[in-house]
Scaffold this motif. Structure first.
Motif, mmCIF file in Angstrom:
data_model
loop_
_atom_site.group_PDB
_atom_site.id
_atom_site.type_symbol
_atom_site.label_atom_id
_atom_site.label_comp_id
_atom_site.label_asym_id
_atom_site.label_seq_id
_atom_site.Cartn_x
_atom_site.Cartn_y
_atom_site.Cartn_z
ATOM 1 N N GLU A 20 -6.541 -3.794 4.563
ATOM 2 C CA GLU A 20 -5.081 -3.627 4.497
ATOM 3 C C GLU A 20 -4.603 -4.216 3.190
ATOM 4 O O GLU A 20 -5.314 -5.005 2.553
ATOM 5 C CB GLU A 20 -4.441 -4.379 5.679
ATOM 6 N N HIS A 91 -8.287 0.160 12.189
ATOM 7 C CA HIS A 91 -7.336 -0.960 12.304
ATOM 8 C C HIS A 91 -5.957 -0.397 12.664
ATOM 9 O O HIS A 91 -4.937 -1.021 12.409
ATOM 10 C CB HIS A 91 -7.301 -1.701 10.969
ATOM 11 N N HIS A 95 -0.270 -0.608 10.855
ATOM 12 C CA HIS A 95 -0.240 -2.067 11.046
ATOM 13 C C HIS A 95 0.931 -2.522 11.915
ATOM 14 O O HIS A 95 1.554 -3.567 11.674
ATOM 15 C CB HIS A 95 -0.224 -2.823 9.705
ATOM 16 N N PRO A 131 -3.866 -4.890 14.754
ATOM 17 C CA PRO A 131 -3.288 -5.809 13.779
ATOM 18 C C PRO A 131 -3.007 -7.173 14.421
ATOM 19 O O PRO A 131 -2.473 -7.235 15.540
ATOM 20 C CB PRO A 131 -1.989 -5.104 13.367
HETATM 21 ZN ZN LIG Z 1 -4.433 -6.540 9.783
#
Ligand SMILES: [Zn+2]
Length: 300
Positions: A20, A91, A95, A131
């Motif tokens: 990220e 992921h 986020h 996240p």
């Molecule tokens: Zn993260």
């Protein structure tokens, strides 16, 4: 101890990186900053390639939990990591913390990121990490949705500072979760049982907080007990020159703490322990991945 968890007598641990941008972390999240994401200078590709170089130097493969938002903007990075033999996992897309989403939004987020990553690498994506490890007892509804969306392991439950007594919240390490949608493997970041509490020792700010000798002592103790370590870091943690962001004082302390020391500590960690991607280090997960890969090739 099973032989596939060992390499040349060393226990095979797991190391992972949440890919990220430095401006996407939850500690600095705001509606205004979210709107600016596309205008802010990207540093994720450079930082992630630095990690890939370090891993190559130490002949180590890892799991990269990649944001769909990042993958769309840096497709060559994702392909490069996969070509290097690393595992690509999800992921999520944007986020968003799990508890800030409705189940429908969460499903859309994890579906979108999986599709983007699989289209890039041509292989199944079986792992997910939320996240900020935001699957908790309040958001357990997310687990069956992950199963329905084709994920086979989750690494979002981090019982840091919780009591080691009790049910779900007392668990650590790798275990199976049974839900109405089926079974999924949970791969929790490592904690150490200290006076009845899970002390986080596995990465991120905790890895930056303790001197390396202390972290190594904790991790070697876990290793002696036969635990496979589950470690995590972020590309921005190896970037002391990243632009400083405004935010709450505590967030700034946590985000920038010892940030100039992470790269050297990671080098030591890679020298002192033997790591593999999650989809190789845990035999049942590896079998699921290999089974899905065969199906994936048959369909594509
Ligand atoms: Zn993260």
């Amino acid at each position: 101890m099973r032989s596939d968890e060992m390499i040349q007598g060393k226990l095979r641990h797991m190391i992972s990186f949440d890919v990220e941008e430095h401006f996407q972390v939850a500690a600095f999240w705001s509606v205004a900053r979210r709107r600016e994401w596309d205008q802010l200078a990207s540093r994720v590709e450079r930082n992630t390639r630095k990690i890939a170089d370090l891993l190559l130097e130490h002949s180590t493969k890892a799991t990269f939990f990649v944001l769909g938002w990042v993958a769309e903007r840096h497709p060559d990075l994702v392909k490069y990591l996969a070509q290097q033999g690393h595992e690509i996992a999800s992921h999520g897309y944007g986020h968003e913390l799990v508890h800030t989403q409705t189940p429908t939004q969460f499903r859309e987020d994890v579906r979108r990121s999986k599709q983007i990553l699989e289209d890039l690498i041509g292989r199944p994506v079986v792992g997910y990490r939320a996240p900020s490890f935001s699957i908790t007892s309040q958001t357990e509804w997310a687990i069956p949705l992950l199963i329905e969306e084709g994920y086979r392991y989750d690494s979002s439950i981090y019982n840091r500072f919780r009591s080691t007594q009790g049910s779900t919240e007392s668990r650590a390490g790798t275990y199976q979760l049974e839900t109405e949608a089926g079974t999924i493997w949970e791969v929790s970041p490592s904690t150490m049982n200290t006076c009845g509490f899970h002390l986080p020792v596995a990465g991120g700010g905790y890895f930056r907080l303790f001197p390396y000798a202390t972290s190594k002592m904790f991790l070697k103790n876990l290793e002696k007990q036969g635990s496979q370590l589950v470690m995590y870091l972020h590309p921005w943690e190896l970037d002391p020159e990243q632009p400083r962001m405004d935010g709450p004082v505590l967030s700034k302390v946590r985000h920038y703490l010892n940030i100039g020391k992470t790269e050297q500590r990671l080098r030591w960690l890679l020298k002192d322990f033997s790591f593999a991607p999650i989809n190789e280090a845990i035999r049942p997960i590896r079998e699921i991945f290999e089974g899905q890969r065969e199906c994936f090739h048959a369909i594509v």
